[in-house]
Write a protein that holds these residues in place. Structure first.
Motif, mmCIF file in Angstrom:
data_model
loop_
_atom_site.group_PDB
_atom_site.id
_atom_site.type_symbol
_atom_site.label_atom_id
_atom_site.label_comp_id
_atom_site.label_asym_id
_atom_site.label_seq_id
_atom_site.Cartn_x
_atom_site.Cartn_y
_atom_site.Cartn_z
ATOM 1 N N ARG A 95 1.244 -1.155 -0.290
ATOM 2 C CA ARG A 95 -0.265 0.206 -0.208
ATOM 3 C C ARG A 95 0.611 1.530 -0.019
ATOM 4 N NH1 ARG A 95 -4.703 0.417 -0.884
ATOM 5 N NH2 ARG A 95 -5.586 -1.150 -0.127
ATOM 6 N N HIS B 179 -7.744 -4.651 -10.129
ATOM 7 C CA HIS B 179 -6.352 -3.019 -10.026
ATOM 8 C C HIS B 179 -5.734 -3.991 -10.623
ATOM 9 C CE1 HIS B 179 -8.263 0.850 -8.870
ATOM 10 N NE2 HIS B 179 -7.112 0.111 -7.667
ATOM 11 N N ARG C 140 0.990 -5.415 -9.834
ATOM 12 C CA ARG C 140 1.615 -4.440 -8.688
ATOM 13 C C ARG C 140 1.720 -5.690 -7.872
ATOM 14 N NH1 ARG C 140 -3.698 -2.138 -5.449
ATOM 15 N NH2 ARG C 140 -5.379 -3.919 -5.471
ATOM 16 N N HIS D 95 -1.198 4.681 -10.357
ATOM 17 C CA HIS D 95 -1.644 4.714 -8.784
ATOM 18 C C HIS D 95 -1.421 5.249 -7.668
ATOM 19 C CE1 HIS D 95 -5.306 3.954 -5.655
ATOM 20 N NE2 HIS D 95 -5.820 2.973 -5.970
ATOM 21 N N ASP E 79 -13.533 9.324 -4.355
ATOM 22 C CA ASP E 79 -13.374 8.126 -4.994
ATOM 23 C C ASP E 79 -13.328 8.262 -6.620
ATOM 24 O OD1 ASP E 79 -13.738 4.894 -5.055
ATOM 25 O OD2 ASP E 79 -12.316 6.110 -6.103
ATOM 26 N N GLU F 201 -4.294 9.877 -9.165
ATOM 27 C CA GLU F 201 -3.348 8.970 -10.202
ATOM 28 C C GLU F 201 -3.697 9.030 -11.479
ATOM 29 O OE1 GLU F 201 -6.263 6.480 -7.254
ATOM 30 O OE2 GLU F 201 -5.820 5.305 -8.684
HETATM 31 O O1 TA6 Z 1 -8.071 4.549 -7.144
HETATM 32 C C1 TA6 Z 1 -8.978 4.392 -6.643
HETATM 33 C C2 TA6 Z 1 -9.618 3.327 -6.125
HETATM 34 O O2 TA6 Z 1 -10.543 1.898 -7.259
HETATM 35 C C3 TA6 Z 1 -10.431 3.080 -4.349
HETATM 36 O O3 TA6 Z 1 -11.226 2.672 -5.167
HETATM 37 C C4 TA6 Z 1 -10.042 1.841 -3.888
HETATM 38 O O4 TA6 Z 1 -10.246 0.617 -3.895
HETATM 39 C C5 TA6 Z 1 -8.743 2.188 -3.889
HETATM 40 O O5 TA6 Z 1 -8.388 2.396 -5.520
HETATM 41 C C6 TA6 Z 1 -7.299 0.972 -3.368
HETATM 42 O O6 TA6 Z 1 -7.470 -0.457 -4.432
HETATM 43 P P1 TA6 Z 1 -6.471 -1.298 -3.703
HETATM 44 O O7 TA6 Z 1 -7.121 -2.358 -4.529
HETATM 45 O O8 TA6 Z 1 -5.195 -0.382 -3.467
HETATM 46 O O9 TA6 Z 1 -7.010 -1.559 -1.961
#
Ligand code: TA6
Length: 310
Positions: free
Chosen positions: A81, A103, A107, A175, A219, A278
């Motif tokens: 994180r 995502h 990563r 991100h 968000d 981001e």
């Molecule tokens: O970029 C914003 C987001 O999509 C939020 O909705 C939140 O989920 C954040 O990313 C973090 O996502 P993660 O999968 O790293 O906890």
């Protein structure tokens, strides 16, 4: 671990690419190689776990520009994180199949070094995934390179090449987690009049009026004109400018109290000291890459000192 050019150990990476005082490789506690990149203008550290830029500090800055959580992921397979996570080849949930990792796989994947060079002003690191990442069949055939350049600015590029015989559509994001003095004291400029999709309200479209300030969970996926975005942090006397190429969307996120506690990898109150801005191809800004073609998503981050606020 092997790297993009087949090197297998930190010692071999250091022997092949190391430049004293500019470019060094060391083994992280997580058994991934960590690269320290030093130029006259700034220094950065990158872990080959996810090709994650974990730290960037300009020579004139007292504090790091990037925020990293003090809390390690609960599972070594989960991404860190903080820093600049690579969200690729999709942003947020994969459409129609929530079984795929949010995502995308990049990563959490191991990367190898394709090349690393230090010139007078800039250090450049090019990385590629060490194995083909598992992705849904419709987007198989995309190749990723992550390029980091450290000089007076920090530049991070996601270079996607379509090696298949068909057009492939992808979404993606750098991100970036920025370290701030306090979430109540910052403003984000450059998004005035942009339409955003509010992820907290069924992606309802809203027009941004003035600078973005944060006093609860935020968000939002902004449709942008590709212009620079500025994070103004007066207590830190800092203005961070994020310029982009290949992007017409930007995400602003702060989890606030309840979500940051649910995440499980943020210390209590840590939400006050970070904000994500981001550089993305997200929402309506999906990118279609033709067979044999490529696309570059680039974030260029600069940090300037603000005059002392009276
Ligand atoms: O970029 C914003 C987001 O999509 C939020 O909705 C939140 O989920 C954040 O990313 C973090 O996502 P993660 O999968 O790293 O906890």
């Amino acid at each position: 671990m092997t790297s993009g050019d087949g090197l297998t150990t930190v010692d071999e990476l250091q022997a092949r690419y190391g430049v004293e005082g500019r470019l060094t490789f060391a083994m992280g506690e997580d058994s991934f190689a960590c690269v320290t990149m030093m130029s006259p203008g700034s220094c950065a550290s990158v872990t080959l776990k996810g090709a994650l830029v974990q730290s960037w500090r300009p020579a004139a800055a007292i504090n790091d520009v990037l925020w990293m959580s003090d809390v390690a992921p609960s599972d070594a397979r989960k991404p860190y994180r903080g820093g600049i996570p690579v969200c690729w080849p999709w942003f947020s949930a994969y459409p129609g199949d929530g079984a795929w990792p949010s995502h995308g796989p990049a990563r959490s994947s191991a990367f190898g070094v394709v090349n690393a060079v230090a010139s007078d002003e800039v250090v450049r690191l090019e990385m590629a995934p060490m194995m083909t990442m598992p992705v849904p069949e419709p987007i198989e055939g995309l190749q990723l390179r992550v390029v980091v350049e450290v000089g007076d600015q920090l530049t991070v590029a996601l270079e996607t090449q379509n090696q298949s015989e068909r057009p492939i559509s992808l979404t993606q994001a750098l991100h970036t987690y920025f370290a701030i003095s306090d979430v109540a004291d910052i403003r984000i400029e450059g998004l005035d009049n942009c339409i955003y999709a509010d992820a907290l309200d069924g992606l309802r479209r809203v027009r941004q009026s003035g600078a973005v300030t944060i006093s609860s969970e935020v968000d939002r996926i902004y449709a942008t004109d590709g212009g620079p975005i500025r994070l103004v942090d007066r207590p830190q006397q800092r203005c961070v400018t994020i310029a982009s190429e290949g992007s017409r969307s930007a995400v602003v996120w702060n989890p606030w109290i309840a979500k940051s506690e649910r995440l499980g990898d943020m210390a209590s109150g840590a939400y006050r000291r970070m904000v994500c801005i981001e550089t993305a191809n997200a929402g309506d800004d999906a990118i279609s890459v033709a067979p044999g073609q490529s696309h570059r998503l680039i974030a260029r981050i600069a940090c300037d000192t603000l005059p002392k606020s009276n």
